[in-house]
Motif scaffolding. Structure first.
Motif, PDB file in Angstrom:
ATOM      1  N   ASN A 147      56.142 -13.013  51.324  1.00 27.79           N
ATOM      2  CA  ASN A 147      56.691 -11.823  50.696  1.00 27.79           C
ATOM      3  C   ASN A 147      58.184 -12.051  50.505  1.00 27.79           C
ATOM      4  OD1 ASN A 147      57.802  -9.167  50.326  1.00 27.79           O
ATOM      5  ND2 ASN A 147      55.788  -8.417  50.916  1.00 27.79           N
ATOM      6  N   THR A 148      58.692 -11.805  49.318  1.00 27.55           N
ATOM      7  CA  THR A 148      60.091 -12.169  49.033  1.00 27.55           C
ATOM      8  C   THR A 148      61.108 -11.168  49.591  1.00 27.55           C
ATOM      9  OG1 THR A 148      59.929 -11.087  46.883  1.00 27.55           O
ATOM     10  CG2 THR A 148      59.528 -13.466  46.950  1.00 27.55           C
ATOM     11  N   ASP A 149      60.641 -10.052  50.143  1.00 29.29           N
ATOM     12  CA  ASP A 149      61.582  -9.059  50.670  1.00 29.29           C
ATOM     13  C   ASP A 149      62.522  -9.639  51.709  1.00 29.29           C
ATOM     14  OD1 ASP A 149      60.530  -7.203  49.058  1.00 29.29           O
ATOM     15  OD2 ASP A 149      59.321  -6.175  50.582  1.00 29.29           O
ATOM     16  N   SER A 150      61.976 -10.509  52.545  1.00 30.72           N
ATOM     17  CA  SER A 150      62.781 -11.024  53.657  1.00 30.72           C
ATOM     18  C   SER A 150      63.161 -12.485  53.426  1.00 30.72           C
ATOM     19  CB  SER A 150      61.964 -10.916  54.944  1.00 30.72           C
ATOM     20  OG  SER A 150      60.705 -11.529  54.734  1.00 30.72           O
ATOM     21  N   LEU A 151      63.254 -12.857  52.160  1.00 24.06           N
ATOM     22  CA  LEU A 151      63.447 -14.269  51.835  1.00 24.06           C
ATOM     23  C   LEU A 151      64.916 -14.655  51.717  1.00 24.06           C
ATOM     24  CD1 LEU A 151      61.542 -16.593  51.259  1.00 24.06           C
ATOM     25  CD2 LEU A 151      61.673 -16.055  48.848  1.00 24.06           C
ATOM     26  N   ASP A 152      65.202 -15.865  52.133  1.00 25.39           N
ATOM     27  CA  ASP A 152      66.518 -16.468  51.957  1.00 25.39           C
ATOM     28  C   ASP A 152      66.840 -16.484  50.452  1.00 25.39           C
ATOM     29  OD1 ASP A 152      68.275 -18.627  51.239  1.00 25.39           O
ATOM     30  OD2 ASP A 152      68.080 -19.385  53.286  1.00 25.39           O
ATOM     31  N   TRP A 153      68.027 -15.993  50.079  1.00 25.43           N
ATOM     32  CA  TRP A 153      68.370 -15.878  48.655  1.00 25.43           C
ATOM     33  C   TRP A 153      68.384 -17.210  47.918  1.00 25.43           C
ATOM     34  CZ3 TRP A 153      67.799 -12.103  45.531  1.00 25.43           C
ATOM     35  CH2 TRP A 153      67.757 -10.797  46.046  1.00 25.43           C
ATOM     36  N   ALA A 154      68.814 -18.259  48.645  1.00 24.50           N
ATOM     37  CA  ALA A 154      68.877 -19.576  47.993  1.00 24.50           C
ATOM     38  C   ALA A 154      67.477 -20.030  47.601  1.00 24.50           C
ATOM     39  CB  ALA A 154      69.521 -20.587  48.927  1.00 24.50           C
ATOM     40  N   LEU A 155      66.517 -19.802  48.487  1.00 25.41           N
ATOM     41  CA  LEU A 155      65.132 -20.175  48.200  1.00 25.41           C
ATOM     42  C   LEU A 155      64.596 -19.340  47.033  1.00 25.41           C
ATOM     43  CD1 LEU A 155      62.439 -21.573  48.722  1.00 25.41           C
ATOM     44  CD2 LEU A 155      62.079 -20.090  50.697  1.00 25.41           C
ATOM     45  N   TYR A 156      64.919 -18.055  47.054  1.00 28.37           N
ATOM     46  CA  TYR A 156      64.487 -17.166  45.971  1.00 28.37           C
ATOM     47  C   TYR A 156      65.047 -17.631  44.618  1.00 28.37           C
ATOM     48  CZ  TYR A 156      63.623 -12.963  43.257  1.00 28.37           C
ATOM     49  OH  TYR A 156      63.194 -12.088  42.280  1.00 28.37           O
ATOM     50  N   ASP A 157      66.334 -17.995  44.612  1.00 28.85           N
ATOM     51  CA  ASP A 157      66.959 -18.477  43.371  1.00 28.85           C
ATOM     52  C   ASP A 157      66.289 -19.742  42.863  1.00 28.85           C
ATOM     53  OD1 ASP A 157      68.690 -16.395  43.231  1.00 28.85           O
ATOM     54  OD2 ASP A 157      70.399 -17.459  44.116  1.00 28.85           O
ATOM     55  N   HIS A 158      65.932 -20.626  43.800  1.00 29.17           N
ATOM     56  CA  HIS A 158      65.237 -21.854  43.395  1.00 29.17           C
ATOM     57  C   HIS A 158      63.872 -21.533  42.785  1.00 29.17           C
ATOM     58  CE1 HIS A 158      67.905 -25.083  44.457  1.00 29.17           C
ATOM     59  NE2 HIS A 158      68.127 -24.565  45.653  1.00 29.17           N
ATOM     60  N   LEU A 159      63.200 -20.541  43.343  1.00 29.96           N
ATOM     61  CA  LEU A 159      61.888 -20.136  42.792  1.00 29.96           C
ATOM     62  C   LEU A 159      62.053 -19.580  41.373  1.00 29.96           C
ATOM     63  CD1 LEU A 159      60.224 -18.439  45.902  1.00 29.96           C
ATOM     64  CD2 LEU A 159      59.371 -20.480  44.729  1.00 29.96           C
ATOM     65  N   MET A 160      63.118 -18.783  41.178  1.00 34.44           N
ATOM     66  CA  MET A 160      63.384 -18.236  39.840  1.00 34.44           C
ATOM     67  C   MET A 160      63.707 -19.364  38.855  1.00 34.44           C
ATOM     68  SD  MET A 160      62.870 -14.947  39.698  1.00 34.44           S
ATOM     69  CE  MET A 160      63.754 -13.993  38.476  1.00 34.44           C
ATOM     70  N   ASP A 161      64.484 -20.358  39.312  1.00 33.49           N
ATOM     71  CA  ASP A 161      64.809 -21.508  38.454  1.00 33.49           C
ATOM     72  C   ASP A 161      63.553 -22.315  38.140  1.00 33.49           C
ATOM     73  OD1 ASP A 161      67.436 -20.766  38.563  1.00 33.49           O
ATOM     74  OD2 ASP A 161      68.036 -22.263  40.053  1.00 33.49           O
ATOM     75  N   PHE A 162      62.693 -22.439  39.150  1.00 37.36           N
ATOM     76  CA  PHE A 162      61.423 -23.158  38.990  1.00 37.36           C
ATOM     77  C   PHE A 162      60.610 -22.506  37.857  1.00 37.36           C
ATOM     78  CE2 PHE A 162      56.880 -23.436  40.072  1.00 37.36           C
ATOM     79  CZ  PHE A 162      56.708 -24.803  40.254  1.00 37.36           C
ATOM     80  N   LEU A 163      60.589 -21.164  37.853  1.00 44.34           N
ATOM     81  CA  LEU A 163      59.878 -20.445  36.785  1.00 44.34           C
ATOM     82  C   LEU A 163      60.570 -20.631  35.436  1.00 44.34           C
ATOM     83  CD1 LEU A 163      58.816 -16.999  38.315  1.00 44.34           C
ATOM     84  CD2 LEU A 163      57.354 -18.933  37.756  1.00 44.34           C
ATOM     85  N   ALA A 164      61.901 -20.509  35.436  1.00 36.67           N
ATOM     86  CA  ALA A 164      62.662 -20.627  34.193  1.00 36.67           C
ATOM     87  C   ALA A 164      62.452 -22.004  33.550  1.00 36.67           C
ATOM     88  CB  ALA A 164      64.146 -20.385  34.449  1.00 36.67           C
ATOM     89  N   ASP A 165      62.382 -23.049  34.388  1.00 38.67           N
ATOM     90  CA  ASP A 165      62.148 -24.400  33.869  1.00 38.67           C
ATOM     91  C   ASP A 165      60.786 -24.513  33.193  1.00 38.67           C
ATOM     92  OD1 ASP A 165      64.572 -25.196  34.819  1.00 38.67           O
ATOM     93  OD2 ASP A 165      63.797 -26.160  36.642  1.00 38.67           O
ATOM     94  N   ARG A 166      59.891 -23.609  33.549  1.00 40.91           N
ATOM     95  CA  ARG A 166      58.547 -23.627  32.961  1.00 40.91           C
ATOM     96  C   ARG A 166      58.389 -22.568  31.865  1.00 40.91           C
ATOM     97  NH1 ARG A 166      59.135 -25.948  37.283  1.00 40.91           N
ATOM     98  NH2 ARG A 166      57.828 -27.702  37.937  1.00 40.91           N
ATOM     99  N   GLY A 167      59.521 -22.021  31.440  1.00 38.75           N
ATOM    100  CA  GLY A 167      59.474 -21.084  30.313  1.00 38.75           C
ATOM    101  C   GLY A 167      59.307 -19.627  30.694  1.00 38.75           C
ATOM    102  N   VAL A 168      59.304 -19.338  31.997  1.00 36.15           N
ATOM    103  CA  VAL A 168      59.199 -17.931  32.410  1.00 36.15           C
ATOM    104  C   VAL A 168      60.590 -17.467  32.828  1.00 36.15           C
ATOM    105  CG1 VAL A 168      58.081 -16.305  33.998  1.00 36.15           C
ATOM    106  CG2 VAL A 168      56.810 -18.276  33.150  1.00 36.15           C
ATOM    107  N   ASP A 169      61.324 -16.926  31.840  1.00 33.35           N
ATOM    108  CA  ASP A 169      62.693 -16.479  32.085  1.00 33.35           C
ATOM    109  C   ASP A 169      62.857 -15.081  31.494  1.00 33.35           C
ATOM    110  OD1 ASP A 169      62.557 -16.982  29.403  1.00 33.35           O
ATOM    111  OD2 ASP A 169      63.922 -18.706  29.423  1.00 33.35           O
ATOM    112  N   ASN A 170      64.096 -14.611  31.401  1.00 32.89           N
ATOM    113  CA  ASN A 170      64.331 -13.261  30.874  1.00 32.89           C
ATOM    114  C   ASN A 170      63.832 -13.076  29.445  1.00 32.89           C
ATOM    115  OD1 ASN A 170      65.339 -11.999  33.100  1.00 32.89           O
ATOM    116  ND2 ASN A 170      67.486 -12.232  32.557  1.00 32.89           N
ATOM    117  N   THR A 171      64.014 -14.114  28.617  1.00 35.24           N
ATOM    118  CA  THR A 171      63.545 -14.026  27.226  1.00 35.24           C
ATOM    119  C   THR A 171      62.036 -13.852  27.206  1.00 35.24           C
ATOM    120  OG1 THR A 171      65.305 -15.551  26.607  1.00 35.24           O
ATOM    121  CG2 THR A 171      63.568 -15.190  24.981  1.00 35.24           C
ATOM    122  N   PHE A 172      61.363 -14.656  28.019  1.00 34.95           N
ATOM    123  CA  PHE A 172      59.911 -14.565  28.122  1.00 34.95           C
ATOM    124  C   PHE A 172      59.512 -13.163  28.602  1.00 34.95           C
ATOM    125  CE2 PHE A 172      56.129 -14.581  30.780  1.00 34.95           C
ATOM    126  CZ  PHE A 172      55.187 -15.197  29.968  1.00 34.95           C
ATOM    127  N   ALA A 173      60.214 -12.681  29.631  1.00 33.51           N
ATOM    128  CA  ALA A 173      59.883 -11.371  30.211  1.00 33.51           C
ATOM    129  C   ALA A 173      60.070 -10.246  29.189  1.00 33.51           C
ATOM    130  CB  ALA A 173      60.728 -11.127  31.453  1.00 33.51           C
TER     131      ALA A 173
END
Length: 202
Positions: A147-173
């Motif tokens: 659950n990301t509620d209690s997640l380290d922000w750096a790890l969360y940012d990497h997960l968001m970047d991981f998605l963005a690299d695969r085309g799931v970013d703000n434009t996609f959203a």
């Protein structure tokens, strides 16, 4: 009563058709293939050794309106506020050579949508992350879910970047909201038509 109901529905359908923005569903840029099964939509994209699938359902995807004012106040020519569909969506990433699928459960936070604020802020968030066996339709509750509620922000940012690299970013959203809203409206009109036929068949 049914005759009046059917007439009301006929008028309603005509009105909804008039305000329908898209006669055909808008495309999502970036080479995503769209499959629609009723209220569920799936976007699939393949990139070097990976398959990315984004699934969402338009049911219950329109946030409740905040407007508490009585409806009688509305003048006939006033436009109703535009409804947008912001569904939760699930991103699955499958690598060709593994038996596991990385599953990221994403949603649009209610307070973020439609706010013109900082450029930096993401319009969607990751809620949960888990691994699931590839190819199994039923996900196991016994698999660890982060659950990301209690997640380290750096790890969360990497997960968001991981998605963005695969085309799931703000434009996609943003484009997903557009697609989901068009799909929801299309299904709503279809529902009104079915209801009209149902009421009329006596």
């Amino acid at each position: 009563g049914d005759k009046a109901f059917a007439q009301f529905l006929a008028d309603e359908i005509q009105e909804e058709r008039k305000i329908q923005k898209h006669k055909s569903l808008p495309k999502v840029s970036g080479g995503w293939e769209l499959e629609v099964h009723g209220t569920e939509a799936r976007l699939v994209r393949k990139i070097a050794g990976e398959k990315i699938t984004v699934t969402f359902n338009i049911n219950n995807s329109i946030p409740p309106s905040v407007d508490e004012e009585p409806q009688e106040e509305q003048k006939p020519d006033e436009q109703e506020p535009e409804l947008t569909s912001t569904p939760n969506f699930v991103v699955e990433v499958v690598k060709d050579d593994t038996k596991q699928t990385l599953v990221l459960d994403c949603h649009y936070p209610e307070d973020e949508v439609g706010q013109e604020g900082e450029e930096e802020s993401d319009i969607f968030t990751i809620r949960e992350v888990s691994f699931q066996p590839t190819g199994e339709s039923d996900w196991k509750d016994t698999n660890y879910t982060l659950n990301t509620d209690s997640l380290d922000w750096a790890l969360y940012d990497h997960l968001m970047d991981f998605l963005a690299d695969r085309g799931v970013d703000n434009t996609f959203a943003d484009e997903l909201i557009e697609l989901s809203t068009a799909l929801e409206h299309q299904e709503y009109i279809k529902f009104l038509e079915d209801l009209k036929s149902f009421v009329k068949c006596q």
